[in-house]
Enzyme design. Structure first.
Site, PDB file in Angstrom:
ATOM      1  N   ASP A  36       0.774  -1.245   0.000  1.00 48.81           N
ATOM      2  CA  ASP A  36       0.000   0.000   0.000  1.00 48.81           C
ATOM      3  C   ASP A  36       0.809   1.301   0.000  1.00 48.81           C
ATOM      4  O   ASP A  36       1.776   1.427   0.763  1.00 48.81           O
ATOM      5  CB  ASP A  36      -0.862   0.098   1.273  1.00 48.81           C
ATOM      6  CG  ASP A  36      -1.589  -1.163   1.607  1.00 48.81           C
ATOM      7  OD1 ASP A  36      -1.545  -2.127   0.830  1.00 48.81           O
ATOM      8  OD2 ASP A  36      -2.225  -1.190   2.680  1.00 48.81           O
ATOM      9  N   GLU A 218     -10.495  -2.250   4.096  1.00 55.90           N
ATOM     10  CA  GLU A 218      -9.154  -1.748   4.405  1.00 55.90           C
ATOM     11  C   GLU A 218      -8.954  -0.363   3.778  1.00 55.90           C
ATOM     12  O   GLU A 218      -9.678   0.033   2.861  1.00 55.90           O
ATOM     13  CB  GLU A 218      -8.091  -2.711   3.847  1.00 55.90           C
ATOM     14  CG  GLU A 218      -8.169  -4.112   4.474  1.00 55.90           C
ATOM     15  CD  GLU A 218      -7.056  -5.044   4.018  1.00 55.90           C
ATOM     16  OE1 GLU A 218      -6.520  -5.766   4.866  1.00 55.90           O
ATOM     17  OE2 GLU A 218      -6.723  -5.070   2.820  1.00 55.90           O
TER      18      GLU A 218
HETATM   19  C1  FRU Z   1      -3.922  -3.591   2.762  1.00 54.38           C
HETATM   20  C2  FRU Z   1      -3.306  -4.014   4.071  1.00 54.38           C
HETATM   21  C3  FRU Z   1      -3.671  -3.044   5.167  1.00 54.38           C
HETATM   22  C4  FRU Z   1      -2.560  -3.208   6.160  1.00 54.38           C
HETATM   23  C5  FRU Z   1      -1.377  -3.454   5.252  1.00 54.38           C
HETATM   24  C6  FRU Z   1      -0.346  -4.389   5.813  1.00 54.38           C
HETATM   25  O1  FRU Z   1      -3.260  -4.071   1.646  1.00 54.38           O
HETATM   26  O2  FRU Z   1      -3.699  -5.326   4.392  1.00 54.38           O
HETATM   27  O3  FRU Z   1      -4.956  -3.254   5.721  1.00 54.38           O
HETATM   28  O4  FRU Z   1      -2.395  -2.091   6.966  1.00 54.38           O
HETATM   29  O5  FRU Z   1      -1.886  -3.991   4.052  1.00 54.38           O
HETATM   30  O6  FRU Z   1       0.761  -4.458   4.983  1.00 54.38           O
END
Ligand code: FRU
Length: 521
Positions: A36, A218
């Site tokens: 992300d 998310e």
């Molecule tokens: C989304 C996610 C988020 C989390 C991060 C962990 O892709 O799962 O919810 O904070 O990646 O790397």
């Protein structure tokens, strides 16, 4: 305690086999894993892109915030890891603000601190083991070095799945404050909090489940925009990423349009396809239809965790997504770098048949030193025109306005080899009114059983015209159709030397009004 690592880890040399997939105008980490985008902020004349990073490897793990900066959102400089994991926590996704009023006390009124709000994913050994809570880190040197706040975490719900805080400055009838938008991922809820100093937070409200809710929620975001530029008609966009359960399968980004009054988000009726969530409709045709009616930022397989920059001048709203899908993210056939971001996309709101929708325009900069081929008016009928080949090291932008007329298919064949046995096909199907991105024969599709796929989006012609802007960059195809109303993003891993492009029309005549291919130097 400074949480920065001193230097990037030892570099491994990219093998020739995967170096050719390295994008020209999409961010990749030099030799590690990323997911992300985090902490997107414009500050000191630079766009800062922090990102979920494994500083020690090419698959997900050791989650820390990597850091890169850019002046044009196309060319990035990677810096040392900004906020690193440690024995107590992994550093999950979050956002960043410029604390102009120094409410946090981390900076001064003259020199405000950059404050990162991130999720502490606490490890065994921590007193908070097993929970996810929100924490702060700050920088007083324009984002280059970071300290974790000793009072962390600043907000806990004693939850295992409370994460991905997006914080922004809100000014409304009840004064100004910081608002946090985060998720209870497994309850498909967005939760809203307020604060005066970024350190203490009060619960306001929650939203969800609604629309696509067949996976975890998310990386939310919430921001206001004028509809068709009208300052008297402001709507709020609530982005909610979902994994799995997106329209093309696996992870993807949906959004809601509505109002936010400083306490509560209320969606417009026109943005609710399934007010109690698609999963409440069970395994039915109605559920499948509702999923199609949800509002998708991108109908392709590879655009996830899209969130926006804070502090961008002139009220521009720019988002970036992670160009990948959790279905197969850890298996992409590149190493040691793995994964990239999407292009930055400027978002606006427009009214379409009485409903408000997001439109996206890729940020591509000026055409300065580019090479362009322009075709005159073309009538094609069961015939094709050859376009300039892809050029290694450069990205291409194909722009076209086509009247499909009585043709059955209008298709761009991209990354083709000589005999056409390997190619990626973007086609408009007149009978179904859908735009289809088909990567089933795109090259290396074998690395994961879920990778070979064809995605499609409903598309309404604009006075009979199909309008396309296609950005092709080594291992990706991003399609912005109908002036950014329909967006499709897919990764592809073409065979060595598959660089041929052509436009073909079948099943009747079509008129190509304009067609331009730009090679970005
Ligand atoms: C989304 C996610 C988020 C989390 C991060 C962990 O892709 O799962 O919810 O904070 O990646 O790397």
């Amino acid at each position: 305690m400074s949480s920065s690592l001193d230097a990037l880890p030892e570099t491994a040399t990219a093998s020739a086999g995967t170096a050719r997939f390295r994008p020209a105008i999409h961010f990749t980490a030099r030799d590690t894993w990323l997911n992300d985008p985090n902490g997107l902020v414009y500050y000191g004349g630079l766009y800062h892109l922090f990102f979920q990073n494994n500083p020690y490897g090419s698959v997900w793990g050791n989650m820390s915030w990597g850091h890169a900066t850019s002046t044009d959102l196309l060319h990035w400089t990677e810096h040392p890891v900004a906020i690193a994991c440690d024995e107590a926590e992994d550093v999950f996704s979050g956002s960043m603000v410029v604390d102009h009023g120094n409410a946090s006390g981390f900076g001064t009124a003259d020199e405000p601190a950059l404050v990162a709000i991130y999720t502490s994913a606490f490890k065994a050994g921590s007193e908070h083991s097993g929970t996810q809570a929100q924490s702060l880190a700050y920088s007083t040197d324009a984002g280059m070095t970071w300290r974790k706040y000793e009072g962390n975490p600043v907000l806990t719900r004693n939850s295992e799945h409370f994460r991905d805080p997006k914080v922004f400055r809100y000014e409304g009838d009840f004064g100004a404050c910081w608002i946090m938008v985060a998720v209870e991922a497994q309850q498909q809820k967005v939760v809203f909090y307020r604060s005066d100093n970024l350190k203490t937070w009060d619960f306001l409200s929650d939203f969800g489940p609604a629309n696509a809710d067949q996976g975890e929620w998310e990386c939310p975001d919430l921001f206001p925009l004028p509809v068709d530029g009208d300052p008297d008609n402001i709507k709020w966009v609530l982005i909610v990423n979902v994994n799995p359960g997106a329209v093309a399968g696996g992870s993807g980004g949906q959004y809601f349009i509505g109002q936010f009054d400083g306490v509560r988000f209320v969606p417009d009726a026109g943005s609710l396809a399934a007010p109690s969530g698609v999963s409440a409709l069970g395994d039915s045709a109605a559920a499948a239809a509702a999923l199609q009616q949800c509002l998708w930022l991108d109908w392709g397989r590879d655009c996830y965790a899209s969130v926006s920059f804070s502090n961008v001048p002139d009220g521009r709203r720019i988002i970036i997504g992670w160009m990948n899908n959790w279905d197969y993210a850890n298996q992409l056939p590149t190493a040691p770098w793995r994964s990239s971001m999407t292009l930055a996309r400027a978002v606006r709101l427009t009214a379409v048949n009485g409903s408000v929708r997001v439109v996206q325009e890729p940020v591509l900069g000026g055409p300065a030193a580019d090479e362009q081929t322009t075709f005159g008016l073309l009538e094609l009928r069961d015939s094709a025109v050859r376009l300039p080949d892809a050029v290694p090291g450069n990205a291409q932008v194909i722009e076209a306005e086509i009247l499909p007329g009585d043709a059955e298919h209008v298709a761009f064949h991209l990354f083709g080899n000589e005999d056409g046995s390997s190619e990626t096909v973007l086609s408009y199907n007149s009978a179904t009114g859908r735009l289809i991105l088909d990567r089933r024969r795109s090259g290396d599709t074998e690395f994961h059983p879920k990778f070979a796929s064809a995605e499609s989006a409903p598309l309404v012609l604009d006075n009979g015209a199909l309008k396309l802007q296609i950005v092709v960059d080594h291992c990706s195809v991003e399609v912005f159709a109908q002036d950014g109303k329909v967006v499709l993003t897919d990764l592809v891993f073409p065979e060595q030397g598959s660089a041929g492009n052509r436009l073909a029309v079948t099943g009747g005549p079509a008129t190509v009004r304009t067609l331009t291919v730009t090679t970005l130097r």
